[in-house]
Scaffold this motif. Structure first.
Motif, PDB file in Angstrom:
ATOM      1  N   ASP A   1      36.263  34.789  39.714  1.00 14.69           N
ATOM      2  CA  ASP A   1      35.968  34.723  41.138  1.00 14.69           C
ATOM      3  C   ASP A   1      34.731  35.566  41.477  1.00 14.69           C
ATOM      4  OD1 ASP A   1      36.393  34.454  44.058  1.00 14.69           O
ATOM      5  OD2 ASP A   1      37.033  36.551  43.905  1.00 14.69           O
TER       6      ASP A   1
ATOM      7  N   LEU B   1      39.373  30.930  43.406  1.00 18.91           N
ATOM      8  CA  LEU B   1      38.086  31.325  43.963  1.00 18.91           C
ATOM      9  C   LEU B   1      38.254  31.631  45.450  1.00 18.91           C
ATOM     10  CD1 LEU B   1      35.574  28.787  42.344  1.00 18.91           C
ATOM     11  CD2 LEU B   1      36.040  31.143  41.656  1.00 18.91           C
ATOM     12  N   ARG B   2      37.566  32.613  45.959  1.00 12.89           N
ATOM     13  CA  ARG B   2      37.713  33.036  47.355  1.00 12.89           C
ATOM     14  C   ARG B   2      37.277  31.921  48.310  1.00 12.89           C
ATOM     15  NH1 ARG B   2      33.765  38.076  46.890  1.00 12.89           N
ATOM     16  NH2 ARG B   2      34.749  38.017  44.828  1.00 12.89           N
TER      17      ARG B   2
END
Length: 388
Positions: free
Chosen positions: A100, A187-188
């Protein structure tokens, strides 16, 4: 989520030490924290989990609420699967976090963002950019179908590679497919906001290629999770066996076959009860590098096995009679070479250790191992330091 979810619920007392952000969250939500005395005799605040899903613990790790996870027992053989599941859970979580962070940096340095920043100097996008969470979640929800399609585009080559791998069993292929999806799913939201918003911008295709290439690299890195879990379990089992033998000598005054201690249920039960009563436990600790730390330390994972070793002083003197430092480090190989013949049953643990070291080297993951003993105590500390 991958092979670490083998058990839907883990029933095992686990001490979870919280980060500052984790502590703040729990206190704000009126959750009572417990004060723990950990294996290294340091007192920390956290929560005790004794019946939990792997996903719930992983969520806390992914948002940087967890600084350390620790378990203690006198008989690790009976909880082998749980120990390996927790070890893989922690290792995978660290890898998801690293992926990430890496992708977020790649997105910010991409031509897509460089072009935007040149044209919009008053509204540049960088690490300091703040975006309203409510707006962000609404955008992600509105673009759900588009984002799902982008994910399929990224994953397509990986899916093809996994499915045509004749060395994998169907179950193993499924695990690999789920793992590749998990990397993208963790993933953000801000990353997906940028990817979806700039879908038609110059440099977009290059960005997607970058995400795809790095995913393949992290999938290779993820293979070391199994080696780590095996190594942790074997070193813990060896420490357990050493405890059993030492306690049996004290109880039976040497009048019992050591094989009976390990394999005779009645003798083993008696020795284990004595160890439990005296608090002679083996502890395993997983210490996670915090997201808030500087570049290079975020991905550090320290796995430590704590055990009392009555013979350590002899070993220490054999290495260095002048040793006076609080901590005396040795490589694991030197540590076991120094043991008197017949005193160690750690061959299997070291066998896995050599493979772990080699596996880490192949995927450019820094790995170190050492053993030390806290001065003034008989507490032996075996540490595996992995920089993901």
């Amino acid at each position: 989520m991958g092979s670490q979810e083998r058990k839907a619920v883990i029933e095992l007392p686990v001490k979870v030490v919280l980060t500052d952000s984790g502590t703040t969250y729990f206190i704000k939500n009126n959750k009572k924290l417990r004060k723990f005395k950990l294996a290294d005799n340091v007192e920390e605040y956290g929560i005790l989990l004794d019946h939990f899903t792997p996903a719930s613990l992983q969520r806390m790790m992914l948002i940087d609420y967890v600084s350390k996870v620790e378990i203690s027992d006198s008989e690790f053989v009976k909880i082998r699967q749980e120990v390996m599941d927790i070890s893989k859970l922690v290792t995978y979580s660290m890898m998801y976090r690293q992926y990430d962070s890496y992708i977020f940096q790649r997105v910010l340095s991409s031509d897509v963002i460089k072009n935007w920043n040149r044209k919009n100097p008053a509204n540049i996008i960088d690490e300091k950019t703040k975006i309203n969470d409510v707006f962000l979640q609404a955008f992600i929800k509105d673009k759900d179908k588009e984002i799902a399609e982008i994910k399929r585009t990224v994953l397509a080559p990986m899916y093809a590679l996994i499915n045509r791998n004749s060395n994998l069993l169907p179950e193993e292929k499924n695990i690999q497919l789920l793992l590749s999806e998990k990397f993208l799913n963790t993933l953000r939201p801000f990353t997906w906001f940028i990817i979806a918003k700039f879908h038609d911008s110059d440099g977009y295709d290059t960005l997607i290629k970058d995400i795809r290439t790095s995913l393949a690299e992290y999938m290779e890195k993820a293979k070391i999770a199994e080696y780590v879990a095996l190594n942790v379990m074997e070193l813990a089992a060896n420490a357990e066996n050493n405890n059993l033998k030492r306690e049996a000598k004290a109880i039976f005054k040497g009048a019992v076959d050591m094989n009976a201690v390990l394999f005779d249920p009645n003798v083993r039960h008696q020795v284990l009860e004595s160890l439990q009563h005296r608090g002679e436990l083996v502890s395993i600790s997983w210490k996670l590098g915090s997201k808030g730390t500087s570049i290079g330390t975020q991905g550090r994972l320290h796995i430590t096995i704590y055990n009392k070793e009555s013979e350590y002083e002899k070993m220490k003197e054999a290495f260095d009679e002048k040793k006076n430092a609080d901590l005396k480090k040795r490589t694991l190989q030197d540590f076991y070479k120094a043991l008197p013949e017949g005193e160690s049953n750690t061959d299997l643990g070291l066998y896995y250790l050599s493979y772990l070291s080699e596996a880490c080297e192949k995927v450019n993951v820094k790995f170190e191992s050492f053993v030390n003993q806290i001065s003034g105590s008989d507490l032996t500390v075996i540490t595996m330091a992995i920089n993901l």
